[in-house]
Design an enzyme around this catalytic site. Structure first.
Site, PDB file in Angstrom:
ATOM      1  CE1 TYR A  26      24.886  18.121 -19.345  1.00 52.21           C
ATOM      2  CE2 TYR A  26      26.016  16.703 -20.930  1.00 52.21           C
ATOM      3  CZ  TYR A  26      24.883  17.033 -20.206  1.00 52.21           C
ATOM      4  OH  TYR A  26      23.746  16.275 -20.333  1.00 52.21           O
TER       5      TYR A  26
ATOM      6  CD  GLU B 165      21.836  16.872 -17.469  1.00 44.08           C
ATOM      7  OE1 GLU B 165      20.905  17.189 -16.701  1.00 44.08           O
ATOM      8  OE2 GLU B 165      21.849  17.141 -18.679  1.00 44.08           O
TER       9      GLU B 165
END
Ligand code: GDP
Ligand code: MN
Length: 397
Positions: free
Chosen positions: A118, A206
């Site tokens: 991530y 993101e």
């Protein structure tokens, strides 16, 4: 302003960020053509079909699917294009899918297992710096990771005058447990990503997942990109990517007319000139026991045409029980604004069914008040802030 995944990825690639390659398609046959072209260009055997909507969690909602042959690919595309996709981030009824991204399959077998990480970049307002957030626990459930195992999420703060330094990129690659070519690739990835973040005037990136492929390449498989609207004037090539079908129609109309409008959930519509006064007015409404239905800055020239449009926008919201107009006549004269309100009101005829409270303060405020009071319309005038608040309270109780 938010970008679609395919737009975000294209922008990232232009800054040298490695991405999962893909082609956007609006019909099933376009999807098949896209897949054939991708196979030719990248050698990919399989393809993923990814719904393009402004919401995450698409995988869980059935908006991301793997196709192992062109027949399946056509069937899956037919199914996804046009569907109402429901994910944890969409409204309950879902969002209509108008296009899909046909992408190369990047989870192919190889010397090692693919791993998902991530990574996000965002402005941390409390420290006044951008920061990189990253985790070894990438994939679809980062919210659960943040809740249950927050120690698995790392942050790296970036000094605005120095930028992301090489040692920081190495630290990130190290904390992600990488070594060898993947380590080096990750440092390049992070540096390019930060360059893209600054260059596009973004407020959020993101990338979940960032993938280490089975042959140790680091690539962006997903891309959520939010751009700062205030920077769009210097990124014209990004400005045109706005997808109006994903945005609140009232906000779109307001923006086109040069009004600053944000839709909110409350019951008192407000029309104000100046963002600061608009914020103060929203506080005032709260104090009076109401909730603002919107933020609306009509700007310096509160003439009849703008006031009328503002009325129309506010009245679209069925929850509005009263409208508070709070104008400071500095550059504009209050009597001109008052005349504008009266004219707009008359033009709208029966459209206005709710009480209107007008507070005009500044140049020619007295004349303005007389004008309103003598108009014979269902408009209450006030000069003091508190007086306006009391009248709002009366109107909604
Ligand atoms: P999101 O669910 O909206 O966050 O969409 P993502 O782009 O993150 O995709 C969701 C999931 O689809 C990923 O976490 C992967 O597990 C899977 N996925 C994405 N690309 C591929 C691919 O090329 N091959 C395979 N097998 N799975 C993929
Ligand atoms: Mn994702």
């Amino acid at each position: 302003m938010n970008l679609h995944e395919y737009q975000g990825k294209e922008m990232l690639a232009s800054y040298g960020v490695a991405i999962q390659r893909g082609i956007v398609a609006r019909t099933a046959s376009q999807a098949v053509d896209a897949a054939m072209k991708l196979s030719k260009d990248t050698g990919t055997k399989w393809h993923v079909i990814k719904a393009q909507i402004h919401a995450g969690g698409r995988g869980k909602g059935g908006g991301v699917k793997l196709a192992k042959n062109l027949e399946d690919l056509r069937a899956i595309s037919e199914q996804i294009i046009g569907m109402m996709l429901i994910t944890p981030q969409t409204p309950p009824e879902g969002k209509k899918v108008n296009q899909v991204l046909v992408a190369e399959d990047v989870y192919y077998p190889g010397p090692s297992e693919p791993s998902e990480y991530y990574m996000s970049i965002l402005l941390n307002r409390s420290i006044g710096k951008n920061m990189v957030m990253y985790s070894t626990e990438g994939g679809m459930d980062i919210e659960a990771v943040a809740e249950q195992t927050p120690h698995l999420i790392f942050t790296e703060e970036i000094d605005p005058s120095l930028g992301l330094l090489p040692f920081q990129a190495r630290k990130i690659a190290f904390n992600l447990g990488l070594s060898g070519p993947a380590f080096k690739d990750m440092t390049k990835f992070v540096s390019a990503l930060y360059k893209a973040y600054l260059g596009s005037d973004a407020s959020l990136f993101e990338i979940n997942p960032v993938l280490k492929t089975s042959d140790d390449k680091i690539i962006a498989v997903d891309a959520k990109v939010t751009l700062d609207d205030n920077g769009l004037f210097r990124n014209k090539e990004l400005e045109v990517l706005r997808d109006l079908s994903e945005e609140n129609p009232v906000e779109v109309e307001a923006r086109e007319a040069g009004l600053n409008y944000v839709d909110l959930d409350g019951n008192v519509g407000c029309m104000v000139n100046g963002a600061g006064l608009a914020m103060a007015t929203m506080d005032l409404i709260k104090q009076a026991g109401g909730d603002p239905a919107n933020f609306l800055d009509v700007g310096g020239t509160a003439d009849a045409a703008r006031v009328e449009l503002a009325f129309r926008l506010i009245l679209r919201d069925p929850d509005v029980e009263a409208i508070l107009i709070n104008i400071f006549g500095g550059i504009v004269r209050c009597d001109r604004v008052a005349q504008g309100i009266v004219d707009a009101y008359k033009n709208l005829g029966d459209a206005i069914q709710v009480p209107i409270i007008v507070r005009l303060q500044g140049t020619n405020a007295d004349t303005a008040k007389q004008l309103i009071d003598n108009s014979g319309l269902n408009v209450l005038s006030a000069t003091a802030f508190q007086e306006a608040a009391d009248k709002v309270q009366e109107a909604i109780t």
